[in-house]
Scaffold this active site. Structure first.
Site, PDB file in Angstrom:
ATOM      1  N   HIS A 173       0.864  -1.179   0.000  1.00  0.00           N
ATOM      2  CA  HIS A 173       0.000   0.000   0.000  1.00  0.00           C
ATOM      3  C   HIS A 173       0.899   1.228   0.000  1.00  0.00           C
ATOM      4  CE1 HIS A 173      -3.699   2.343   0.732  1.00  0.00           C
ATOM      5  NE2 HIS A 173      -2.858   3.153   1.363  1.00  0.00           N
ATOM      6  N   CYS A 174       0.727   2.078  -0.994  1.00  0.00           N
ATOM      7  CA  CYS A 174       1.593   3.244  -1.154  1.00  0.00           C
ATOM      8  C   CYS A 174       0.894   4.496  -0.619  1.00  0.00           C
ATOM      9  CB  CYS A 174       1.957   3.440  -2.619  1.00  0.00           C
ATOM     10  SG  CYS A 174       3.051   4.862  -2.896  1.00  0.00           S
ATOM     11  N   PRO A 175       1.370   5.085   0.466  1.00  0.00           N
ATOM     12  CA  PRO A 175       0.724   6.292   0.990  1.00  0.00           C
ATOM     13  C   PRO A 175       0.865   7.489   0.067  1.00  0.00           C
ATOM     14  CG  PRO A 175       2.776   5.833   2.165  1.00  0.00           C
ATOM     15  CD  PRO A 175       2.517   4.655   1.292  1.00  0.00           C
TER      16      PRO A 175
END
Length: 323
Positions: A173-175
């Site tokens: 999951h890429c913020p």
């Protein structure tokens, strides 16, 4: 409130990109264009090598910028891939867990993943490449089931607690995207890194002499209003090697048919049974460097184009073979 906070980091990316564009435009492109008009005159445009260099700089800078923004938008907004439930076949598989695996095959795969003995040869590879689901939960070989989505998981699928959904071939999951990186948007994520690196490198090379003059003006003439420009150049200078390392790491993962989750939590796990399950499942996914790259990034003639038309990302085999 939490959803609004999630978009802060993508906003930072866009703001920083806007600052980079404005700075390069004001301190590099426009002064060069003005110098052509001042010293050469408009009647000589198209005849000097300096002017052609300025035009090339302007073109490639805007090309990298546009491609970065397109890739970033697609990576951030495109669904990373969800468990398909569109057909009765999908419902039967992922909702009901009917995988139509031969009992003999199921027994064989459970025996293989629950034992640390025995080699994983060509017979095992042929077996797993034609299975609907290879990955198993724990060392006893049970099918993986998501208690949050109440669905059986296809191979390489993981549940993201931030997105509250299962993601096909989840990488992480890429913020900075406020989105998961998975099967359907992984290429756009790679292109975002590539064009960000290209843009930063281009700025460093082109603005090097200008930055030197700015530092001289700040130190000798106390022109502190130029300090933000110098700080931005330093920020780009620090960002470039980080982007390079991150891009090289993901190219390595892609060529070896691995995700970040598989690399960190499975391949390098301290649990030998986790490593064993990864080794068995990896036989199904690993098709060689070029084929692995093609599977994640599409055909090579479209490698740098933000277009991806893959399959459904479940890695489901079509037939069953006896070992």
């Amino acid at each position: 409130m939490g959803r609004c906070m999630a978009f802060l980091q993508p906003t930072y990316v866009l703001v920083f990109t806007g600052l980079c564009y404005t700075t390069f435009l004001l301190f590099e492109i426009l002064p060069r264009i003005e110098s052509i008009h001042t010293f050469l005159g408009p009647e000589l445009w198209g005849y000097s090598s300096y002017e052609r260099d300025v035009l090339a700089t302007t073109f490639f800078f805007h090309l990298f910028m546009v491609m970065f923004l397109i890739s970033f938008r697609l990576a951030a907004t495109r669904s990373p891939g969800r468990i398909p439930l569109d057909s009765s076949k999908d419902l039967s598989r992922w909702r009901d867990g009917n995988f139509n695996i031969l009992k003999e095959t199921e027994t064989t795969i459970q025996r293989i993943v629950s034992s640390l003995e025995g080699t994983l040869g060509e017979k095992v590879r042929l077996l797993v490449q034609n299975m609907v689901v290879v990955e198993r939960k724990k060392k006893y070989g049970y099918h993986r089931f998501c208690s949050f989505c109440t669905l059986y998981k296809p191979d390489r699928t993981h549940h993201c607690r931030i997105c509250s959904q299962c993601t096909l071939r989840m990488d992480h999951h890429c913020p900075w995207l406020a989105n998961c990186v998975g099967y359907a948007n992984y290429k756009f994520f790679i292109l975002t890194l590539f064009y960000a690196l290209s843009l930063c490198t281009f700025m460093l090379v082109q603005m090097g002499p200008t930055w030197s003059k700015i530092l001289h003006a700040i130190s000798n003439h106390h022109k502190l209003h130029l300090l933000p420009v110098s700080s931005l150049y330093v920020a780009v200078l620090l960002l470039t090697p980080m982007l390079l390392v991150f891009l090289c790491f993901h190219i390595y993962l892609t060529a070896n048919s691995m995700t970040t989750i598989e690399y960190r939590e499975k391949k390098n796990s301290s649990d030998p049974y986790v490593q064993r399950r990864f080794q068995v499942a990896h036989l199904k996914f690993d098709k060689g460097y070029l084929a692995n790259l093609r599977d994640s990034l599409g055909p090579f003639h479209l490698l740098l184009i933000p277009v991806f038309n893959g399959e459904n990302g479940t890695y489901s085999g079509s037939t069953q073979k006896k070992l």
